[in-house]
Design an enzyme around this catalytic site. Structure first.
Site, PDB file in Angstrom:
ATOM      1  N   ILE A  43       4.369   2.950  -4.822  1.00  0.00           N
ATOM      2  CA  ILE A  43       4.265   2.226  -6.090  1.00  0.00           C
ATOM      3  C   ILE A  43       2.893   1.575  -6.215  1.00  0.00           C
ATOM      4  O   ILE A  43       2.249   1.638  -7.266  1.00  0.00           O
ATOM      5  CB  ILE A  43       5.400   1.190  -6.210  1.00  0.00           C
ATOM      6  CG1 ILE A  43       6.736   1.916  -6.430  1.00  0.00           C
ATOM      7  CG2 ILE A  43       5.135   0.221  -7.353  1.00  0.00           C
ATOM      8  CD1 ILE A  43       7.930   1.005  -6.564  1.00  0.00           C
TER       9      ILE A  43
ATOM     10  N   CYS B 225      13.482  -0.657 -12.268  1.00  0.00           N
ATOM     11  CA  CYS B 225      13.097   0.502 -13.082  1.00  0.00           C
ATOM     12  C   CYS B 225      14.153   0.771 -14.146  1.00  0.00           C
ATOM     13  O   CYS B 225      13.831   1.075 -15.300  1.00  0.00           O
ATOM     14  CB  CYS B 225      12.886   1.729 -12.199  1.00  0.00           C
ATOM     15  SG  CYS B 225      14.336   2.255 -11.252  1.00  0.00           S
TER      16      CYS B 225
ATOM     17  N   SER C 259       0.826  -1.219   0.000  1.00  0.00           N
ATOM     18  CA  SER C 259       0.000   0.000   0.000  1.00  0.00           C
ATOM     19  C   SER C 259       0.855   1.261   0.000  1.00  0.00           C
ATOM     20  O   SER C 259       0.416   2.318   0.423  1.00  0.00           O
ATOM     21  CB  SER C 259      -0.932   0.000   1.218  1.00  0.00           C
ATOM     22  OG  SER C 259      -0.189  -0.040   2.431  1.00  0.00           O
TER      23      SER C 259
ATOM     24  N   ALA D  87      13.934   7.824  -4.644  1.00  0.00           N
ATOM     25  CA  ALA D  87      14.490   6.547  -4.200  1.00  0.00           C
ATOM     26  C   ALA D  87      14.234   6.377  -2.706  1.00  0.00           C
ATOM     27  O   ALA D  87      14.819   7.080  -1.884  1.00  0.00           O
ATOM     28  CB  ALA D  87      15.986   6.487  -4.496  1.00  0.00           C
ATOM     29  N   GLY D  88      13.367   5.471  -2.378  1.00  0.00           N
ATOM     30  CA  GLY D  88      13.022   5.223  -0.983  1.00  0.00           C
ATOM     31  C   GLY D  88      14.050   4.352  -0.291  1.00  0.00           C
ATOM     32  O   GLY D  88      15.070   3.964  -0.875  1.00  0.00           O
ATOM     33  N   PRO D  89      13.799   4.024   0.963  1.00  0.00           N
ATOM     34  CA  PRO D  89      14.752   3.218   1.735  1.00  0.00           C
ATOM     35  C   PRO D  89      14.994   1.845   1.130  1.00  0.00           C
ATOM     36  O   PRO D  89      16.097   1.311   1.218  1.00  0.00           O
ATOM     37  CB  PRO D  89      14.098   3.115   3.115  1.00  0.00           C
ATOM     38  CG  PRO D  89      12.661   3.500   2.918  1.00  0.00           C
ATOM     39  CD  PRO D  89      12.644   4.442   1.771  1.00  0.00           C
TER      40      PRO D  89
ATOM     41  N   ASN E  53      11.150   6.848 -12.987  1.00  0.00           N
ATOM     42  CA  ASN E  53      11.709   5.545 -12.656  1.00  0.00           C
ATOM     43  C   ASN E  53      10.681   4.642 -11.983  1.00  0.00           C
ATOM     44  O   ASN E  53      10.670   3.430 -12.193  1.00  0.00           O
ATOM     45  CB  ASN E  53      12.939   5.704 -11.766  1.00  0.00           C
ATOM     46  CG  ASN E  53      12.700   6.597 -10.564  1.00  0.00           C
ATOM     47  OD1 ASN E  53      12.234   7.733 -10.709  1.00  0.00           O
ATOM     48  ND2 ASN E  53      13.010   6.113  -9.369  1.00  0.00           N
TER      49      ASN E  53
ATOM     50  N   ALA F 221      18.677   0.524   0.043  1.00  0.00           N
ATOM     51  CA  ALA F 221      19.226  -0.656   0.716  1.00  0.00           C
ATOM     52  C   ALA F 221      19.599  -1.753  -0.276  1.00  0.00           C
ATOM     53  O   ALA F 221      20.344  -2.672   0.069  1.00  0.00           O
ATOM     54  CB  ALA F 221      18.226  -1.193   1.728  1.00  0.00           C
ATOM     55  N   ASN F 222      19.083  -1.640  -1.500  1.00  0.00           N
ATOM     56  CA  ASN F 222      19.288  -2.708  -2.475  1.00  0.00           C
ATOM     57  C   ASN F 222      20.002  -2.236  -3.735  1.00  0.00           C
ATOM     58  O   ASN F 222      19.766  -2.765  -4.813  1.00  0.00           O
ATOM     59  CB  ASN F 222      17.936  -3.330  -2.859  1.00  0.00           C
ATOM     60  CG  ASN F 222      17.309  -4.088  -1.713  1.00  0.00           C
ATOM     61  OD1 ASN F 222      17.816  -5.117  -1.291  1.00  0.00           O
ATOM     62  ND2 ASN F 222      16.205  -3.575  -1.193  1.00  0.00           N
TER      63      ASN F 222
END
Length: 303
Positions: free
Chosen positions: A15, A127, A12, A159-161, A277, A165-166
């Site tokens: 994205i 993306c 939720s 760009a979220g966490p 993206n 992290a990845n």
């Protein structure tokens, strides 16, 4: 009223919420459920207002319902999807995975979607992959591509966490897709988080090594054709200029090159237009879902 495939969105966040708006416009997909774990999430609140059945009790709640979805779009995390994927399969629910889990085959719509319409689970890669692998594919279907390198530059605020992290996983997964789907013998991927303010839209550079005697007109035409195909589901995807051809040099390792510059502007459904993206992921996932639904509903006689 024409039949549509029943759809659940698992996740939720940003994205998932952007995906919801795209699915609501679809002629083939009917979003019925949104599943999250945060009862206060904006995504669940918006989905409820739009008439979806919502829950913060996770995937097990969805699978316990008497009426189940035909398709699940999952935008959670890799470990969550790896846990849920066998449950979807057991329930006979097709899954479109927007996480790095890669349980099923990776799909880039212009390159290999038709090959995987029957797959129970498909993965949308990254993306950067959705934006750049089509170009590598456009070149490799004309000539051999011994090496391809992509550089994806995205707004840092988009760009979220999870993305941060990845980063290593992003580059490895994208580079693998450049080879296995794009058709390059070797591939490399680089991501840049652009801190510019105001935020810049996604921009990508794609370098492909090509034979010195390659048919440049055919390569350029192939690139234009693939760009037009991507634009059918991502209208903001465009070439910044014509593909550039360079003769072999020391800088290119003695190989001729074609360099392509693209940018991706988002549709602004929920995410800002600079977040191309993220938009290309939700748009590509919607495209894949629609093609699966068309195949299922038409072949099954629902339409």
């Amino acid at each position: 009223m024409p039949s549509k495939a029943k759809v659940a969105i698992v996740g939720s966040g940003n994205i998932s919420t952007d995906l919801l708006y795209k699915l609501l416009r679809s002629e083939w997909l009917e979003p019925r459920w949104m599943v999250g774990i945060d009862p206060e999430s904006d995504g669940l609140a918006r989905a409820a207002k739009l008439g979806l059945e919502t829950t913060h009790e996770g995937v097990d709640w969805l699978l316990a319902q008497p009426d189940k979805p035909d398709l699940v779009f999952e935008a959670t995390s890799a470990y969550v999807h790896r846990d849920a994927a066998p449950k979807y399969a057991e329930a006979g629910i097709r899954a479109i995975d927007l996480t790095p889990a890669a349980v099923g085959p990776a799909v880039i719509p212009p390159a290999n979607l038709r090959e995987h319409l029957d797959a129970p689970n498909v993965n949308m890669i990254t993306c950067g992959g959705q934006a750049t692998i089509p170009i590598v594919y456009a070149v490799s279907r004309i000539v051999e591509v011994p090496y391809a390198e992509i550089v994806a530059s995205v707004a840092s605020v988009s760009a979220g966490p999870g993305t941060r992290a990845n980063i290593d996983e992003f580059t490895k997964t994208t580079a693998r897709g450049v080879q296995t789907i794009g058709g390059a013998a070797r591939g490399k991927a680089i991501i840049i988080l652009n801190p510019a303010d105001p935020p810049m839209i996604m921009r990508d550079t794609i370098f492909c090594a090509i034979p010195t005697d390659a048919d440049r007109e055919a390569i350029a035409a192939s690139i234009h054709d693939v760009v037009k195909e991507v634009q059918t589901y991502v209208p903001g995807y465009r070439l910044l200029n014509e593909p550039q051809f360079d003769e072999p040099s020391i800088n290119s390792g003695g190989q001729a090159l074609v360099t392509t510059f693209v940018e991706v502007e988002g549709a602004g459904d929920y995410l800002p237009p600079y977040a191309g993206n993220l938009d290309i992921m939700t748009a590509a996932a919607t495209k894949v879902g629609e093609e699966i639904a068309k195949e299922t509903l038409v072949v099954g006689g629902a339409r």
